[in-house]
Design an enzyme around this catalytic site. Structure first.
Site, mmCIF file in Angstrom:
data_model
loop_
_atom_site.group_PDB
_atom_site.id
_atom_site.type_symbol
_atom_site.label_atom_id
_atom_site.label_comp_id
_atom_site.label_asym_id
_atom_site.label_seq_id
_atom_site.Cartn_x
_atom_site.Cartn_y
_atom_site.Cartn_z
ATOM 1 N N GLY A 59 0.972 -1.249 -0.144
ATOM 2 C CA GLY A 59 -0.073 0.008 0.047
ATOM 3 C C GLY A 59 0.861 1.256 0.017
ATOM 4 O O GLY A 59 0.407 2.108 -0.512
ATOM 5 N N ASN A 60 2.087 1.416 0.699
ATOM 6 C CA ASN A 60 2.764 2.454 0.703
ATOM 7 C C ASN A 60 3.501 2.635 -0.569
ATOM 8 O O ASN A 60 3.925 3.959 -0.727
ATOM 9 C CB ASN A 60 3.794 2.429 2.011
ATOM 10 C CG ASN A 60 5.143 1.442 1.742
ATOM 11 O OD1 ASN A 60 4.380 0.345 0.976
ATOM 12 N ND2 ASN A 60 6.073 1.915 2.007
ATOM 13 N N LYS B 94 -10.592 -10.412 4.003
ATOM 14 C CA LYS B 94 -9.581 -9.111 3.605
ATOM 15 C C LYS B 94 -10.412 -7.873 3.318
ATOM 16 O O LYS B 94 -11.448 -7.798 2.537
ATOM 17 C CB LYS B 94 -9.380 -9.614 1.934
ATOM 18 C CG LYS B 94 -8.806 -8.834 1.168
ATOM 19 C CD LYS B 94 -7.335 -8.965 1.014
ATOM 20 C CE LYS B 94 -6.755 -7.793 0.356
ATOM 21 N NZ LYS B 94 -5.334 -7.067 0.907
ATOM 22 N N LYS C 151 -2.103 -10.483 -2.373
ATOM 23 C CA LYS C 151 -0.883 -9.895 -3.437
ATOM 24 C C LYS C 151 0.378 -10.849 -2.863
ATOM 25 O O LYS C 151 1.268 -10.945 -3.686
ATOM 26 C CB LYS C 151 -0.624 -8.610 -3.698
ATOM 27 C CG LYS C 151 -0.174 -7.790 -2.404
ATOM 28 C CD LYS C 151 1.464 -7.318 -2.434
ATOM 29 C CE LYS C 151 1.867 -6.795 -1.242
ATOM 30 N NZ LYS C 151 1.534 -6.705 0.010
ATOM 31 N N LYS D 195 2.890 -12.119 4.434
ATOM 32 C CA LYS D 195 4.266 -11.949 3.772
ATOM 33 C C LYS D 195 5.149 -13.057 4.394
ATOM 34 O O LYS D 195 6.229 -13.617 3.453
ATOM 35 C CB LYS D 195 4.874 -10.824 4.308
ATOM 36 C CG LYS D 195 3.829 -9.429 3.853
ATOM 37 C CD LYS D 195 4.522 -8.249 4.157
ATOM 38 C CE LYS D 195 3.652 -6.931 4.162
ATOM 39 N NZ LYS D 195 2.539 -7.045 2.837
HETATM 40 P P1 ADP Z 1 1.460 -3.847 2.673
HETATM 41 O O1 ADP Z 1 0.347 -2.977 2.018
HETATM 42 O O2 ADP Z 1 2.741 -3.590 2.172
HETATM 43 O O3 ADP Z 1 0.771 -5.334 2.276
HETATM 44 P P2 ADP Z 1 0.554 -4.166 5.355
HETATM 45 O O4 ADP Z 1 -0.003 -3.078 6.002
HETATM 46 O O5 ADP Z 1 -0.428 -5.120 4.868
HETATM 47 O O6 ADP Z 1 1.303 -3.702 4.231
HETATM 48 O O7 ADP Z 1 1.625 -5.174 6.108
HETATM 49 C C1 ADP Z 1 2.652 -4.339 6.645
HETATM 50 C C2 ADP Z 1 2.471 -3.938 8.307
HETATM 51 O O8 ADP Z 1 2.326 -4.850 9.029
HETATM 52 C C3 ADP Z 1 3.478 -3.148 8.651
HETATM 53 O O9 ADP Z 1 3.580 -1.843 8.394
HETATM 54 C C4 ADP Z 1 3.323 -3.338 10.122
HETATM 55 O O10 ADP Z 1 2.509 -2.228 10.726
HETATM 56 C C5 ADP Z 1 2.527 -4.625 10.297
HETATM 57 N N1 ADP Z 1 2.998 -5.684 10.866
HETATM 58 C C6 ADP Z 1 2.168 -6.452 11.801
HETATM 59 N N2 ADP Z 1 2.824 -7.474 12.474
HETATM 60 C C7 ADP Z 1 4.047 -7.089 12.279
HETATM 61 C C8 ADP Z 1 5.323 -7.792 12.819
HETATM 62 N N3 ADP Z 1 5.375 -8.866 13.545
HETATM 63 N N4 ADP Z 1 6.576 -7.063 12.483
HETATM 64 C C9 ADP Z 1 6.635 -6.026 11.533
HETATM 65 N N5 ADP Z 1 5.557 -5.501 11.285
HETATM 66 C C10 ADP Z 1 4.271 -5.982 11.452
HETATM 67 MG MG MG Z 2 -1.008 -6.109 2.884
#
Ligand code: ADP
Ligand code: MG
Length: 313
Positions: free
Chosen positions: A11-12, A128, A213, A275
């Protein structure tokens, strides 16, 4: 040495609305161009949560205004539209950035269908979140009026939730591989891919779902025989005890360690969990394959072992 890399953008890298996306893709293009300038072969997959929600909302409004002419737009069609719109912005920004650096700028976006299992249990348990945040009252109205499933999203407000089945196969894989072999930078599996189920003969039917994704990018990386799966997100590393006392940022994990932490609930479902699961699966899929989770602008540093969380057998 030149590596084949599948990059998953979150998303970022894309922003939450039209203006944010237009700005964000410029940063993203710079980061991707860095990998290409270093001699690597890059394939890009990306998310679409805010965009597919925006498109879906716009299409629902069209139906509301003129229900005779416009039947509700299937979610699979909204995903297809999001691939086109995000692909356009990304392809355009990347082309410009590459040309400015004197690099070959053949970039293509492949509308990608991804097969899912109609029996996937995810169809009975939507998880989701897509679209804009709503108040509880707005969310309840959507349940009444449009039969949406809604959920409270991590203390940030209410959102629509849709089914998120696992990707099984990439329909346009040969097309993507051909373009990659020809030296093109390919954007594929956008928004996790257009979810389809295989029916009689050769018919593929759109499914009301949004594939994660990270899982789609992992499958793409495996299917293309990539050396690296690089998941670029908003944090530099993966943590255990994230935002809790004793928070520890991780540099290296084996797939088994990653899976053990995942099973122990260290990673939030719907954000970091997919991820880590996709990374572990890819790292296990063949010898020498490496998965990296880091921030958008740290990909090269991460490959050099200077930052990020590296998952490797
Ligand atoms: P993207 O849009 O890149 O898929 P998400 O918001 O879905 O991003 O996932 C990334 C986010 O997951 C990070 O910004 C963080 O806030 C969160 N997060 C949750 N658990 C963890 C963890 N154990 N370690 C690091 N980040 C985490
Ligand atoms: Mg995500």
């Amino acid at each position: 040495m030149s590596q084949r890399i599948v990059v998953a953008l979150g998303g970022n890298a894309l922003g939450h609305n039209l203006d944010e996306q237009y700005q964000a893709v410029r940063q993203t293009a710079a980061a991707i161009a860095g990998l290409i300038a270093a001699g690597h072969q890059v394939v890009i997959a990306h998310g679409n949560g805010p965009q597919v929600g925006m498109i879906q909302q716009a299409m629902a409004e069209l139906t509301r205004l003129d229900p005779v002419r416009y039947i509700p737009c299937p979610l699979s069609v909204c995903v297809a539209m999001s691939q086109g719109y995000i692909g356009y912005d990304l392809q355009n920004a990347l082309r410009e950035t590459l040309l400015n650096q004197g690099l070959p700028a053949a970039v293509s976006t492949v509308l990608t269908q991804v097969e899912v299992d109609p029996q996937d249990p995810a169809f009975c348990h939507p998880t989701k979140p897509i679209g804009a945040f709503m108040t509880e009252e707005e969310a309840k109205a959507m349940v009444e009026q449009r039969s949406y499933t809604v959920m409270e999203d991590a203390g940030r407000g209410w959102r629509r939730v849709v089914a998120s089945p696992k990707p099984k196969a990439i329909v346009e894989l040969d097309t993507i591989a051909t373009l990659v072999e020809a030296g093109q930078v390919v954007i594929a599996c956008g928004g996790g891919g257009i979810p389809v189920v295989r029916e009689e003969k050769h018919h593929l039917k759109g499914a009301p779902a949004v594939i994660d994704k990270d899982f789609a990018a992992g499958l793409l990386a495996e299917s293309l025989g990539a050396d690296w799966l690089i998941i670029l997100t908003a944090v530099e590393k993966v943590a255990i005890r994230y935002r809790q006392p004793g928070e520890t940022w991780l540099d290296r994990l084996t797939p088994a360690e990653a899976e053990a932490y995942a099973a122990a609930g260290e990673f939030a479902p719907g954000s970091m969990l997919p991820k880590v699961q996709a990374a572990a699966r890819f790292a296990r899929s063949a010898p020498g394959r490496v998965a990296l989770i880091t921030q958008l602008n740290r990909a090269l540093d991460g490959m050099a072992g200077l930052t990020g969380t590296r998952i490797q057998a």
